[in-house]
Scaffold this motif. Structure first.
Motif, short mmCIF file in Angstrom:
data_model
loop_
_atom_site.label_atom_id
_atom_site.label_comp_id
_atom_site.label_asym_id
_atom_site.label_seq_id
_atom_site.Cartn_x
_atom_site.Cartn_y
_atom_site.Cartn_z
N TYR A 283 1.50 7.80 -6.12
CA TYR A 283 0.54 8.87 -6.36
C TYR A 283 0.98 10.19 -5.74
O TYR A 283 0.71 11.26 -6.30
CB TYR A 283 -0.86 8.46 -5.92
N ALA A 284 1.68 10.13 -4.63
CA ALA A 284 2.23 11.36 -4.03
C ALA A 284 3.26 11.97 -4.97
O ALA A 284 3.28 13.19 -5.18
CB ALA A 284 2.83 11.06 -2.67
N LEU A 285 4.12 11.13 -5.54
CA LEU A 285 5.12 11.61 -6.48
C LEU A 285 4.47 12.24 -7.71
O LEU A 285 4.82 13.34 -8.13
CB LEU A 285 6.05 10.47 -6.92
N LEU A 286 3.49 11.55 -8.28
CA LEU A 286 2.81 12.08 -9.46
C LEU A 286 2.09 13.38 -9.16
O LEU A 286 2.09 14.31 -9.97
CB LEU A 286 1.85 11.04 -10.02
N LEU B 223 0.83 -1.21 0.00
CA LEU B 223 0.00 0.00 0.00
C LEU B 223 0.87 1.26 0.00
O LEU B 223 0.55 2.22 -0.67
CB LEU B 223 -0.95 -0.03 1.21
N THR B 224 1.96 1.23 0.72
CA THR B 224 2.83 2.40 0.80
C THR B 224 3.43 2.74 -0.56
O THR B 224 3.55 3.91 -0.91
CB THR B 224 3.96 2.17 1.82
N ALA B 225 3.81 1.74 -1.34
CA ALA B 225 4.37 1.99 -2.67
C ALA B 225 3.36 2.69 -3.57
O ALA B 225 3.70 3.60 -4.32
CB ALA B 225 4.84 0.68 -3.31
N VAL B 226 2.11 2.27 -3.48
CA VAL B 226 1.06 2.90 -4.28
C VAL B 226 0.84 4.34 -3.82
O VAL B 226 0.72 5.25 -4.64
CB VAL B 226 -0.25 2.09 -4.19
N GLN B 227 0.84 4.55 -2.52
CA GLN B 227 0.68 5.91 -1.98
C GLN B 227 1.85 6.78 -2.41
O GLN B 227 1.66 7.93 -2.79
CB GLN B 227 0.57 5.88 -0.46
N ASP B 228 3.06 6.22 -2.34
CA ASP B 228 4.24 6.98 -2.74
C ASP B 228 4.19 7.34 -4.23
O ASP B 228 4.55 8.43 -4.63
CB ASP B 228 5.51 6.19 -2.45
#
Length: 125
Positions: free
Chosen positions: A8-11, A1-6
């Protein structure tokens, strides 16, 4: 989940900074045009003063406006330079944005190769 959040945060950060740079560019374009017009107004005022159709105070006001626009333009250019560097830092590639970015302030988001962007950032870690 953290990778997905990261991801979208980056984008989100890239898009936000991209539009900041795009807006800064538009501001510089508008102020450049305003500076050209203000310079023309000063030149016209000087001609009218020489012809006796304008007072020196009128020309001084035009010159003050011109200097104000030039100061705003210089400030806007410095902000643009800083925001370009910040965009390059968000993407992780210093010096990446050294020329105008292309896009529209209104309309759809620009398309990024999200996997490539995330992959590039992940390689540095």
């Amino acid at each position: 989940l953290t990778a997905v959040q990261d991801k979208y945060a980056l984008l989100t950060n890239v898009r936000t900074q991209f539009y900041t740079v795009l807006a800064d560019q538009r501001r510089v374009e508008v102020l450049t045009r305003m500076a050209d017009l203000a310079k023309q107004a000063v030149e016209a005022g000087e001609k009218k003063q020489k012809a006796g159709d304008a007072a020196r105070s009128d020309v001084l006001l035009l010159e003050a406006d011109y200097r104000r626009v030039l100061a705003n333009l210089k400030s806007a250019q410095a902000i643009l330079d800083g925001d370009r560097k910040q965009l390059a830092a968000v993407v992780g590639m210093p010096g990446l944005v050294d020329r105008p970015v292309a896009g529209e302030l209104a309309g759809a988001y620009p398309r990024f190769d999200e996997d490539r962007l995330v992959g590039y950032v992940a390689e540095d870690d």
